[in-house]
Design a protein around this motif. Structure first.
Motif, PDB file in Angstrom:
ATOM      1  N   MET A 154      19.456 132.255  39.742  1.00 50.06           N
ATOM      2  CA  MET A 154      20.540 132.256  40.717  1.00 50.06           C
ATOM      3  C   MET A 154      20.247 131.237  41.817  1.00 50.06           C
ATOM      4  SD  MET A 154      21.239 136.369  41.142  1.00 50.06           S
ATOM      5  CE  MET A 154      19.516 136.700  41.575  1.00 50.06           C
ATOM      6  N   ARG A 155      21.311 130.624  42.296  1.00 57.12           N
ATOM      7  CA  ARG A 155      21.188 129.744  43.456  1.00 57.12           C
ATOM      8  C   ARG A 155      22.262 130.146  44.461  1.00 57.12           C
ATOM      9  NH1 ARG A 155      21.190 123.479  42.374  1.00 57.12           N
ATOM     10  NH2 ARG A 155      23.394 123.834  41.845  1.00 57.12           N
ATOM     11  N   PHE A 156      21.839 130.318  45.707  1.00 54.21           N
ATOM     12  CA  PHE A 156      22.751 130.704  46.773  1.00 54.21           C
ATOM     13  C   PHE A 156      22.928 129.518  47.719  1.00 54.21           C
ATOM     14  CE2 PHE A 156      20.828 134.598  45.243  1.00 54.21           C
ATOM     15  CZ  PHE A 156      21.897 135.473  45.157  1.00 54.21           C
ATOM     16  N   VAL A 157      24.173 129.140  47.947  1.00 56.66           N
ATOM     17  CA  VAL A 157      24.483 128.011  48.836  1.00 56.66           C
ATOM     18  C   VAL A 157      25.329 128.526  49.985  1.00 56.66           C
ATOM     19  CG1 VAL A 157      25.506 125.726  49.037  1.00 56.66           C
ATOM     20  CG2 VAL A 157      24.418 126.422  46.883  1.00 56.66           C
ATOM     21  N   ALA A 158      24.793 128.423  51.197  1.00 56.78           N
ATOM     22  CA  ALA A 158      25.493 128.907  52.384  1.00 56.78           C
ATOM     23  C   ALA A 158      26.375 127.810  52.960  1.00 56.78           C
ATOM     24  CB  ALA A 158      24.489 129.376  53.432  1.00 56.78           C
ATOM     25  N   GLN A 159      27.563 128.204  53.413  1.00 59.49           N
ATOM     26  CA  GLN A 159      28.480 127.298  54.100  1.00 59.49           C
ATOM     27  C   GLN A 159      28.675 127.816  55.517  1.00 59.49           C
ATOM     28  OE1 GLN A 159      32.095 126.712  51.884  1.00 59.49           O
ATOM     29  NE2 GLN A 159      31.015 126.584  49.921  1.00 59.49           N
ATOM     30  N   GLY A 160      28.492 126.937  56.496  1.00 61.78           N
ATOM     31  CA  GLY A 160      28.611 127.362  57.884  1.00 61.78           C
ATOM     32  C   GLY A 160      28.481 126.184  58.834  1.00 61.78           C
ATOM     33  N   PRO A 192      11.823 135.197  42.284  1.00 62.89           N
ATOM     34  CA  PRO A 192      12.675 136.378  42.463  1.00 62.89           C
ATOM     35  C   PRO A 192      14.133 136.122  42.111  1.00 62.89           C
ATOM     36  CG  PRO A 192      12.117 135.421  44.589  1.00 62.89           C
ATOM     37  CD  PRO A 192      11.301 134.688  43.567  1.00 62.89           C
ATOM     38  N   LEU A 193      14.510 134.861  41.937  1.00 61.74           N
ATOM     39  CA  LEU A 193      15.893 134.534  41.597  1.00 61.74           C
ATOM     40  C   LEU A 193      16.073 134.254  40.108  1.00 61.74           C
ATOM     41  CD1 LEU A 193      16.791 132.176  44.606  1.00 61.74           C
ATOM     42  CD2 LEU A 193      17.089 134.655  44.406  1.00 61.74           C
ATOM     43  N   ALA A 194      14.999 134.413  39.331  1.00 55.45           N
ATOM     44  CA  ALA A 194      15.077 134.154  37.891  1.00 55.45           C
ATOM     45  C   ALA A 194      15.895 135.242  37.202  1.00 55.45           C
ATOM     46  CB  ALA A 194      13.682 134.066  37.295  1.00 55.45           C
ATOM     47  N   LEU A 195      16.547 134.857  36.087  1.00 57.35           N
ATOM     48  CA  LEU A 195      17.377 135.775  35.313  1.00 57.35           C
ATOM     49  C   LEU A 195      16.968 135.728  33.844  1.00 57.35           C
ATOM     50  CD1 LEU A 195      20.879 134.869  36.775  1.00 57.35           C
ATOM     51  CD2 LEU A 195      19.593 136.953  37.249  1.00 57.35           C
ATOM     52  N   VAL A 196      16.813 136.884  33.242  1.00 56.24           N
ATOM     53  CA  VAL A 196      16.592 137.016  31.803  1.00 56.24           C
ATOM     54  C   VAL A 196      17.287 138.306  31.379  1.00 56.24           C
ATOM     55  CG1 VAL A 196      14.948 137.231  29.917  1.00 56.24           C
ATOM     56  CG2 VAL A 196      14.363 135.844  31.911  1.00 56.24           C
ATOM     57  N   PHE A 197      18.394 138.188  30.625  1.00 56.56           N
ATOM     58  CA  PHE A 197      19.109 139.391  30.209  1.00 56.56           C
ATOM     59  C   PHE A 197      19.958 139.086  28.988  1.00 56.56           C
ATOM     60  CE2 PHE A 197      22.049 137.178  32.941  1.00 56.56           C
ATOM     61  CZ  PHE A 197      23.308 137.448  32.434  1.00 56.56           C
ATOM     62  N   ASP A 198      20.446 140.168  28.342  1.00 55.51           N
ATOM     63  CA  ASP A 198      21.279 140.042  27.145  1.00 55.51           C
ATOM     64  C   ASP A 198      22.768 140.143  27.459  1.00 55.51           C
ATOM     65  OD1 ASP A 198      19.216 139.686  25.259  1.00 55.51           O
ATOM     66  OD2 ASP A 198      18.772 141.828  25.332  1.00 55.51           O
ATOM     67  N   ILE A 222      25.197 130.437  39.024  1.00 54.17           N
ATOM     68  CA  ILE A 222      24.300 130.858  37.941  1.00 54.17           C
ATOM     69  C   ILE A 222      23.955 129.616  37.127  1.00 54.17           C
ATOM     70  CG2 ILE A 222      23.979 132.401  35.989  1.00 54.17           C
ATOM     71  CD1 ILE A 222      24.375 133.797  38.695  1.00 54.17           C
ATOM     72  N   LEU A 223      22.681 129.279  37.128  1.00 54.82           N
ATOM     73  CA  LEU A 223      22.210 128.058  36.480  1.00 54.82           C
ATOM     74  C   LEU A 223      21.500 128.376  35.175  1.00 54.82           C
ATOM     75  CD1 LEU A 223      20.674 126.265  39.607  1.00 54.82           C
ATOM     76  CD2 LEU A 223      22.977 125.994  38.678  1.00 54.82           C
ATOM     77  N   GLU A 224      21.745 127.543  34.195  1.00 55.86           N
ATOM     78  CA  GLU A 224      20.959 127.541  32.955  1.00 55.86           C
ATOM     79  C   GLU A 224      20.367 126.146  32.841  1.00 55.86           C
ATOM     80  OE1 GLU A 224      21.300 128.977  28.296  1.00 55.86           O
ATOM     81  OE2 GLU A 224      23.101 128.289  29.349  1.00 55.86           O
ATOM     82  N   GLY A 225      19.120 126.018  33.239  1.00 54.73           N
ATOM     83  CA  GLY A 225      18.553 124.692  33.408  1.00 54.73           C
ATOM     84  C   GLY A 225      19.207 124.049  34.625  1.00 54.73           C
ATOM     85  N   ASP A 226      19.828 122.880  34.445  1.00 57.57           N
ATOM     86  CA  ASP A 226      20.563 122.210  35.521  1.00 57.57           C
ATOM     87  C   ASP A 226      22.067 122.434  35.409  1.00 57.57           C
ATOM     88  OD1 ASP A 226      18.203 121.181  36.571  1.00 57.57           O
ATOM     89  OD2 ASP A 226      18.282 119.394  35.285  1.00 57.57           O
ATOM     90  N   THR A 227      22.493 123.220  34.433  1.00 56.10           N
ATOM     91  CA  THR A 227      23.916 123.443  34.190  1.00 56.10           C
ATOM     92  C   THR A 227      24.373 124.700  34.911  1.00 56.10           C
ATOM     93  OG1 THR A 227      23.728 122.401  32.015  1.00 56.10           O
ATOM     94  CG2 THR A 227      25.679 123.766  32.437  1.00 56.10           C
TER      95      THR A 227
END
Length: 248
Positions: A154-160, A192-198, A222-227
């Motif tokens: 996961m990547r979180f981008v704040a706007q402000g 802590p932002l890594a994802l592994v699920f079905d 939600i990133l898969e590699g750089d995508t």
């Protein structure tokens, strides 16, 4: 006179022979009776010994049978106890399985009918908490049976605004707040932002608010590699009560 003496002597000899014969016959009878008595008692004694041997043998068999019966009862009690424990465990597992199946049915309804592997952000909530942000995320994936699990992050981008200027900044967990562009405080630490699920994934965590930044909203990517596979925007929730998310 001589004739009388002869007759008297003959009578005496006859009496002696008669008494001797009688005594001999009496002794012979007594000897036979004694022998018969002893023989009869000898047979009785043998029979008594035989009976005593049979009683001892039967008593041993009875004792062994009682021992075997007690062992059988003990084993039966153990088996009954074991069966009871297994039955209780089976009932508990069946209840747990039913609960899991209900949860699975709920989440399966959330899976979109899109193409295989399609990933969707089903819920995204973020709330301010002093110098931190608390997030909750629910993701679903339309995975075919036997497919490899999704691996990404996961990547979180704040706007402000910072000093009145509109900006966008990546948000990281507190452990990485001092690391420029990195999410791990130490080499080899778990991301802590890594994802592994079905099929579905629920994630919660804390993000550090950049110093001096007034955050208006946060974009989840939600990133898969750089995508980028999925995105979702959420306004910053400053209320005391967090927004509700779907519950199974």
């Amino acid at each position: 006179m001589a004739r009388d003496d002869i007759q008297t002597g003959s009578f005496r000899r006859w009496m002696v022979r008669t008494l001797t014969l009688g005594l001999f016959l009496a002794l012979a009878f007594l000897a036979g009776a004694a022998a018969m008595h002893l023989g009869m008692h000898a047979g009785d004694q043998q029979r008594i010994q035989d009976l005593q041997g049979r009683v001892a043998a039967q008593q041993a068999e009875l004792t062994q049978a009682q021992t075997d019966l007690a062992a059988a009862h003990s084993q039966a009690d153990v088996q009954v106890g074991t069966q009871r424990v297994l039955q209780e465990k089976l009932t508990d597992l069946q209840q747990q399985l039913g609960h899991v199946r209900d949860q699975l049915a709920f989440y399966e309804q959330l899976i979109p009918p899109g193409p295989a592997g399609a990933l969707t952000v089903r819920a995204f909530d973020i709330q301010a908490d002093a110098d931190f942000l608390r997030y909750r995320v629910l993701l679903t994936r339309n995975a075919v049976p036997g497919a490899d699990p999704f691996k990404g992050r996961m990547r979180f981008v704040a706007q402000g605004h910072v000093q009145g200027k509109a900006v966008k900044m990546d948000l990281n967990p507190p452990s990485a707040s001092d690391q420029a562009g990195e999410t791990d405080a130490t080499p080899g630490a778990v991301d802590p932002l890594a994802l592994v699920f079905d099929q579905f994934q629920r994630s919660t965590g804390i993000l550090q608010i950049p110093a001096g930044m007034d955050i208006q909203s946060v974009r989840l990517e939600i990133l898969e590699g750089d995508t980028i596979r999925a995105t979702q925007d959420a306004a910053l929730n400053r209320a005391a009560t967090p927004a509700q998310e779907p519950q199974p």
